[in-house]
Design an enzyme around this catalytic site. Structure first.
Site, PDB file in Angstrom:
ATOM      1  N   HIS A  80       0.859  -1.185   0.000  1.00  0.00           N
ATOM      2  CA  HIS A  80       0.000   0.000   0.000  1.00  0.00           C
ATOM      3  C   HIS A  80       0.896   1.236   0.000  1.00  0.00           C
ATOM      4  CE1 HIS A  80      -4.201  -0.943  -0.147  1.00  0.00           C
ATOM      5  NE2 HIS A  80      -4.008  -1.988   0.618  1.00  0.00           N
ATOM      6  N   TYR A 139      -6.939   9.190 -16.763  1.00  0.00           N
ATOM      7  CA  TYR A 139      -7.902   9.953 -15.998  1.00  0.00           C
ATOM      8  C   TYR A 139      -7.925  11.405 -16.435  1.00  0.00           C
ATOM      9  CZ  TYR A 139      -7.208   5.829 -13.127  1.00  0.00           C
ATOM     10  OH  TYR A 139      -7.104   4.536 -12.695  1.00  0.00           O
ATOM     11  N   ASP A 192      -4.837   1.937   1.913  1.00  0.00           N
ATOM     12  CA  ASP A 192      -5.217   1.231   3.144  1.00  0.00           C
ATOM     13  C   ASP A 192      -5.784   2.213   4.160  1.00  0.00           C
ATOM     14  OD1 ASP A 192      -2.686   2.419   3.224  1.00  0.00           O
ATOM     15  OD2 ASP A 192      -1.836   0.959   4.603  1.00  0.00           O
ATOM     16  N   GLU A 231       0.174   7.610  11.758  1.00  0.00           N
ATOM     17  CA  GLU A 231      -1.201   7.234  12.123  1.00  0.00           C
ATOM     18  C   GLU A 231      -2.046   8.420  12.569  1.00  0.00           C
ATOM     19  OE1 GLU A 231      -0.566   3.799  14.621  1.00  0.00           O
ATOM     20  OE2 GLU A 231      -0.598   2.452  12.880  1.00  0.00           O
TER      21      GLU A 231
END
Ligand SMILES: [Zn+2]
Ligand SMILES: [Zn+2]
Length: 437
Positions: free
Chosen positions: A134, A339, A139, A414
């Site tokens: 990832h 894209y 994730d 985190e």
């Protein structure tokens, strides 16, 4: 080339203004709500990080998401665009429809971050065994949106409106020969029975502190197109190059001269342009001049005209250089039109500014356009859309030294999970409360 519809259909643009929702969940304590799911968001993200899956192969991730959404009592659909999962939460009161999107796929990158939950997964990709990681932080996006779904489901009775949670496969592109991603989800009828009045998406990004959100109204991310050039020479012995036509030298010439497309021929004061070669493949042995060499790469632009100029310039360079050497080329320029430009609806971006500031304690920065591309752009062709970045690098680190997204050393602090959860909750609740006014 695929035709794209304009992002600003009048009907869609006015939906934002016309809808006036009854006030509800006013003063919701988003900090406390986000904190209540934070430990689970962290655990989900570590688990998904350790079990990354490439585009259209997100089987485990999709199952995890579907089970979670079903457990929350949402209406859940699976198998959209291969592995996509969609959950719909209907609030207890009438109100606008919104959609929140997370992408689920990982990348063929071998992780080099020293984490207890680092990925050890490998797979076959374009004929090679590669690690899976990832490395773009999807994730984190999945875990954040699972947390947001848990919070909003917990306050369903007070919610005025309906929320669609989109867990999308293959943002980084489907495997060769397959379709996938946002465009396929839309083609399979994602918004047929549920046209949202606004779509929100976020991305974690390295090099920005994990207490900061960056955003920009209007064109925000580039159009991305790939190209492929096969140089055809004539195979011969390495000791007798004059007996054949050496495609390696031709390819090298094409790679060098292509640099002038950006540096000499594009008006960079208008908008940025990037042309990069990503792979050069040809040959098998030191004393055999091969028959052909394949060059593949990517083009990033912010304007249609400049995009076309790069295509035609690249074709001309490849053709003429090959001819000068007595070689020929097979051109796929573009190879795949990728894209479109990711466009942040100006009114929606302004209306959500305060909500983002609350989530980031005021640390919201307007960012220059970025040359990355996102298939989130496709949702913006159907509804006003807002895409923003959540910093992923610990604030006490050197931002310039942070390994960027797609690097084997890409790292997500985190703290970004908490910030992302708060930001998604803030914009969702703000829009449901005000209808985006
Ligand atoms: Zn990426
Ligand atoms: Zn990404």
């Amino acid at each position: 080339m695929r035709q794209r519809t304009g992002w600003k259909s009048l009907a869609v643009a006015s939906a934002i203004v016309l809808f006036s929702a009854a006030p509800s969940v006013q003063g919701a304590d988003v900090d406390a709500l986000a904190q209540a799911v934070e430990a689970r968001v962290v655990a989900w993200r570590r688990d998904i990080h350790q079990h990354p899956e490439l585009g259209n192969r997100e089987f485990r991730t999709a199952a995890l998401v579907a089970e979670h959404l079903q457990g929350l009592g949402l209406e859940v659909r699976t198998g959209i665009a291969h592995t996509g999962v969609v959950g719909i939460l209907r609030g207890g009161k009438p109100g606008p429809r919104i959609a929140l999107r997370a992408d689920m796929d990982a990348l063929p990158v071998t992780e080099r971050v020293d984490l207890p939950f680092a990925s050890r997964v490998t797979t076959e990709y374009r004929g090679q065994t590669v690690g899976v990681m990832h490395a773009c932080g999807h994730d984190a996006h999945v875990a954040i949106l699972m947390g947001v779904a848990a919070v909003l489901a917990g306050m369903r009775e007070e919610l005025a409106g309906e929320v669609m949670f989109i867990f999308q496969p293959a943002e980084e592109g489907p495997p060769e020969g397959e379709d996938g991603g946002a465009e396929l989800m839309l083609r399979e009828g994602l918004f047929d029975d549920f046209l949202p009045a606004a779509v929100f998406g976020l991305h974690v990004i390295a090099g920005i502190p994990s207490d900061t959100i960056t955003v920009r109204p209007g064109p925000f991310m580039a159009a991305a197109d790939s190209f492929r050039i096969v140089v055809k020479g004539r195979q011969t012995h390495g000791s007798r190059p004059w007996s054949g036509v050496d495609p390696i030298v031709v390819a090298a010439d094409i790679v060098s001269t292509t640099q002038t497309l950006v540096s000499r021929r594009s008006d960079l004061t208008r908008a940025p342009v990037v042309v990069s070669f990503g792979a050069v493949q040809g040959g098998i042995r030191e004393n055999i001049i091969p028959d052909e060499v394949e060059l593949i790469g990517t083009i990033r632009t912010f304007e249609t005209e400049m995009r076309e100029e790069i295509f035609s310039g690249l074709r001309a360079i490849a053709e003429h250089i090959a001819a000068a050497h007595g070689a020929t080329v097979v051109l796929d320029v573009p190879w795949e039109t990728g894209y479109p430009v990711t466009y942040n609806h100006v009114g929606l971006t302004a209306a959500m500014d305060e909500a983002l500031r609350r989530a980031a304690r005021g640390k919201v920065i307007e960012m220059p356009p970025i040359t990355g591309a996102e298939d989130f752009s496709f949702y913006g062709h159907h509804a006003p859309a807002l895409f923003f970045f959540v910093g992923a690098t610990p604030p006490d680190q050197d931002m310039n030294a942070a390994a960027i997204n797609h690097s084997p050393l890409f790292y997500v602090d985190e703290a970004a999970l908490g910030l992302g959860t708060r930001a998604m909750l803030e914009v969702a609740l703000e829009f449901l409360r005000t209808g985006g006014e």
